[in-house]
Design a protein around this motif. Structure first.
Motif, PDB file in Angstrom:
ATOM      1  N   PHE A   1       0.858  -1.187   0.000  1.00 39.07           N
ATOM      2  CA  PHE A   1       0.000   0.000   0.000  1.00 39.07           C
ATOM      3  C   PHE A   1       0.895   1.237   0.000  1.00 39.07           C
ATOM      4  O   PHE A   1       2.034   1.177   0.460  1.00 39.07           O
ATOM      5  CB  PHE A   1      -0.884   0.029   1.249  1.00 39.07           C
ATOM      6  CG  PHE A   1      -1.786  -1.167   1.406  1.00 39.07           C
ATOM      7  CD1 PHE A   1      -2.829  -1.388   0.523  1.00 39.07           C
ATOM      8  CD2 PHE A   1      -1.603  -2.063   2.449  1.00 39.07           C
ATOM      9  CE1 PHE A   1      -3.675  -2.485   0.666  1.00 39.07           C
ATOM     10  CE2 PHE A   1      -2.434  -3.160   2.615  1.00 39.07           C
ATOM     11  CZ  PHE A   1      -3.472  -3.380   1.711  1.00 39.07           C
TER      12      PHE A   1
ATOM     13  N   LEU B   1      -3.978   4.604  -2.209  1.00 39.62           N
ATOM     14  CA  LEU B   1      -5.156   4.594  -1.349  1.00 39.62           C
ATOM     15  C   LEU B   1      -6.041   5.816  -1.536  1.00 39.62           C
ATOM     16  O   LEU B   1      -7.273   5.727  -1.455  1.00 39.62           O
ATOM     17  CB  LEU B   1      -4.716   4.486   0.118  1.00 39.62           C
ATOM     18  CG  LEU B   1      -4.014   3.172   0.483  1.00 39.62           C
ATOM     19  CD1 LEU B   1      -3.405   3.264   1.878  1.00 39.62           C
ATOM     20  CD2 LEU B   1      -4.995   2.007   0.399  1.00 39.62           C
TER      21      LEU B   1
ATOM     22  N   VAL C   1      -8.049  -0.220   5.322  1.00 37.74           N
ATOM     23  CA  VAL C   1      -6.589  -0.420   5.279  1.00 37.74           C
ATOM     24  C   VAL C   1      -5.921   0.277   6.457  1.00 37.74           C
ATOM     25  O   VAL C   1      -4.995  -0.270   7.078  1.00 37.74           O
ATOM     26  CB  VAL C   1      -6.015   0.076   3.932  1.00 37.74           C
ATOM     27  CG1 VAL C   1      -4.481   0.055   3.969  1.00 37.74           C
ATOM     28  CG2 VAL C   1      -6.518  -0.799   2.791  1.00 37.74           C
TER      29      VAL C   1
ATOM     30  N   LEU D   1     -13.026  -5.842   0.837  1.00 32.24           N
ATOM     31  CA  LEU D   1     -11.924  -5.316   0.032  1.00 32.24           C
ATOM     32  C   LEU D   1     -12.009  -5.835  -1.403  1.00 32.24           C
ATOM     33  O   LEU D   1     -11.764  -5.103  -2.362  1.00 32.24           O
ATOM     34  CB  LEU D   1     -10.578  -5.718   0.640  1.00 32.24           C
ATOM     35  CG  LEU D   1     -10.207  -5.037   1.964  1.00 32.24           C
ATOM     36  CD1 LEU D   1      -8.970  -5.703   2.568  1.00 32.24           C
ATOM     37  CD2 LEU D   1      -9.956  -3.549   1.766  1.00 32.24           C
TER      38      LEU D   1
ATOM     39  N   SER E   1     -11.192  -3.871  -4.773  1.00 24.97           N
ATOM     40  CA  SER E   1      -9.808  -4.049  -5.229  1.00 24.97           C
ATOM     41  C   SER E   1      -9.305  -5.453  -4.912  1.00 24.97           C
ATOM     42  O   SER E   1      -9.064  -5.783  -3.750  1.00 24.97           O
ATOM     43  CB  SER E   1      -8.888  -3.002  -4.568  1.00 24.97           C
ATOM     44  OG  SER E   1      -7.529  -3.299  -4.815  1.00 24.97           O
TER      45      SER E   1
ATOM     46  N   ALA F   1      -6.015  -5.173  -3.049  1.00 25.57           N
ATOM     47  CA  ALA F   1      -6.097  -4.919  -1.610  1.00 25.57           C
ATOM     48  C   ALA F   1      -6.501  -6.172  -0.851  1.00 25.57           C
ATOM     49  O   ALA F   1      -5.970  -6.452   0.241  1.00 25.57           O
ATOM     50  CB  ALA F   1      -7.091  -3.788  -1.331  1.00 25.57           C
TER      51      ALA F   1
ATOM     52  N   TYR G   1      -4.374  -8.142   2.065  1.00 25.10           N
ATOM     53  CA  TYR G   1      -4.923  -8.417   3.395  1.00 25.10           C
ATOM     54  C   TYR G   1      -4.612  -9.844   3.832  1.00 25.10           C
ATOM     55  O   TYR G   1      -4.250 -10.092   4.988  1.00 25.10           O
ATOM     56  CB  TYR G   1      -6.434  -8.169   3.396  1.00 25.10           C
ATOM     57  CG  TYR G   1      -7.122  -8.580   4.671  1.00 25.10           C
ATOM     58  CD1 TYR G   1      -6.859  -7.903   5.864  1.00 25.10           C
ATOM     59  CD2 TYR G   1      -8.027  -9.641   4.692  1.00 25.10           C
ATOM     60  CE1 TYR G   1      -7.490  -8.282   7.048  1.00 25.10           C
ATOM     61  CE2 TYR G   1      -8.657 -10.015   5.859  1.00 25.10           C
ATOM     62  CZ  TYR G   1      -8.383  -9.343   7.040  1.00 25.10           C
ATOM     63  OH  TYR G   1      -9.004  -9.720   8.212  1.00 25.10           O
TER      64      TYR G   1
END
Length: 271
Positions: free
Chosen positions: A45, A100, A111, A146, A150, A153, A157
Motif C-alpha cells: 500500500f 489509497l 486499510v 476489500l 480491489s 487490496a 490483506y
C-alpha cells in the motif's frame, strides 16, 4: 542479509504457497534447462509505513538501483522496478503500491485499521518484505469487502509482504525459443494460463512478451471458516533487443496490468 540470502528467502516463502511454481521449475530442470529468474514482484500500500520507499530498502542495501516507473490508472497502482548495479544476472525487482487516496473512503479506512492494528515497530523490521501478513488477516468479511473494490487490496490483506510472483527468463532457456512454445509446454503439463488480454501480453515491437499461470488456490483459515483464495503465480518473460543490440530491461504497463489479474478470483471461476 546479503543479496542471495534475500532472494532465496523470497523464493522459499513464495514456493511454500505456490506449489505449481516448484513443479514447473522441476519439470524444466528435468529437461536439462537451467532456470534463470527475470524478475520478482512485490505488492504493498502507499501508506508511508509500508510504501515502496520502505520495501525498497533491503534491495537498495544489497546493490539494487531504481530504474523505471509505471502507472496503472484503472487499478490505481504505481510501481517502480530495480536492477542490480553490478550483477547483471540478478533478477529485476518490481514493487507496486495501491494508491489509497484514489480508493473509496471505506477501503481507505479499512486499510488504515489493518495497519493501525499492528505493533508499529514491525514496520521498522529490515525484513518486513519477508514478513507476510503482519496483521491479523483472518476475517472473511474484511477480505470480501476489500475484494468488491480491489482484488489487489484483498490479496494484500490475506498474504501481506512476500513475493507475489517469480518469473522465468525465457531468453535463457535452450529448448524453448518462443513464449508460445513455453506456454504450450506449461498447458500440456496441466496448468491454466491467464488469458486476460490474450495468453501472451506484449509484442516483439514493444520489446517484451509476458505470460503467466493462474494463481494457485491456497486454503486460508478465516474466523468464519476456511476457504480457498488465489495465492501466487508463475510468470514467463521473453525480452527483445533494442536498437543498440542490448535486451530491453524495463516493463510494459499495459501488459503488466493484465498480468496483475493472474490472482483475480473471477479468472479462477473460469479455470
Amino acid at each position: 542479509m546479503d543479496k542471495n540470502q534475500l532472494l532465496t528467502k523470497l523464493w522459499e516463502q513464495y514456493a511454500d504457497i505456490t506449489p505449481s511454481a516448484k513443479k514447473i521449475h522441476e519439470l524444466l530442470e528435468e529437461r536439462g534447462e537451467e532456470i534463470q529468474n527475470d524478475h520478482i514482484a512485490i505488492r504493498t500500500f502507499n501508506d508511508k509505513r509500508v510504501n515502496i520507499d520502505v520495501l525498497e530498502k533491503p534491495f537498495l542495501n544489497v546493490g539494487y538501483e531504481a530504474k523505471g516507473e509505471y502507472n496503472f490508472e484503472t487499478k490505481k497502482l504505481y510501481a517502480k522496478h530495480y536492477e542490480h548495479a553490478t550483477d547483471k544476472s540478478a533478477p529485476r525487482i518490481f514493487i507496486s503500491e495501491l494508491e489509497l487516496e484514489k480508493c473509496s473512503t471505506e477501503l481507505q479506512e479499512t486499510v488504515q485499521n489493518i495497519l493501525n492494528s499492528c505493533d508499529q515497530n514491525v514496520f521498522n523490521d529490515p525484513e518486513l518484505v519477508l514478513s507476510g501478513s503482519v496483521w491479523k488477516g483472518n476475517s472473511q468479511a474484511i477480505y470480501k469487502s476489500l475484494l468488491e473494490e480491489s482484488e489487489y487490496a484483498a490479496w494484500m490483506y490475506v498474504y501481506g509482504f512476500r513475493a507475489n510472483h517469480f518469473t522465468i527468463n525465457t531468453n535463457a532457456l535452450k529448448e524453448f525459443k518462443t513464449l508460445e512454445e513455453l506456454n504450450n509446454f506449461v498447458e500440456e503439463s496441466g496448468w491454466k494460463l491467464n488469458a486476460s488480454g490474450g495468453k501472451i501480453k506484449g509484442t516483439p515491437e514493444q520489446l517484451l512478451e509476458q505470460s503467466s499461470t493462474l494463481a494457485d488456490l491456497y486454503v486460508v483459515d478465516f474466523e468464519e471458516g476456511a476457504i480457498e483464495i488465489p495465492s501466487c503465480y508463475y510468470e514467463f518473460a521473453l525480452r527483445y533487443p533494442m536498437a543498440n543490440g542490448e535486451l530491453y530491461q524495463g516493463f510494459v504497463a499495459s501488459s503488466a496490468d493484465k498480468i496483475f489479474e493472474s490472482t483475480d478470483v473471477k479468472l479462477q471461476e473460469t479455470k
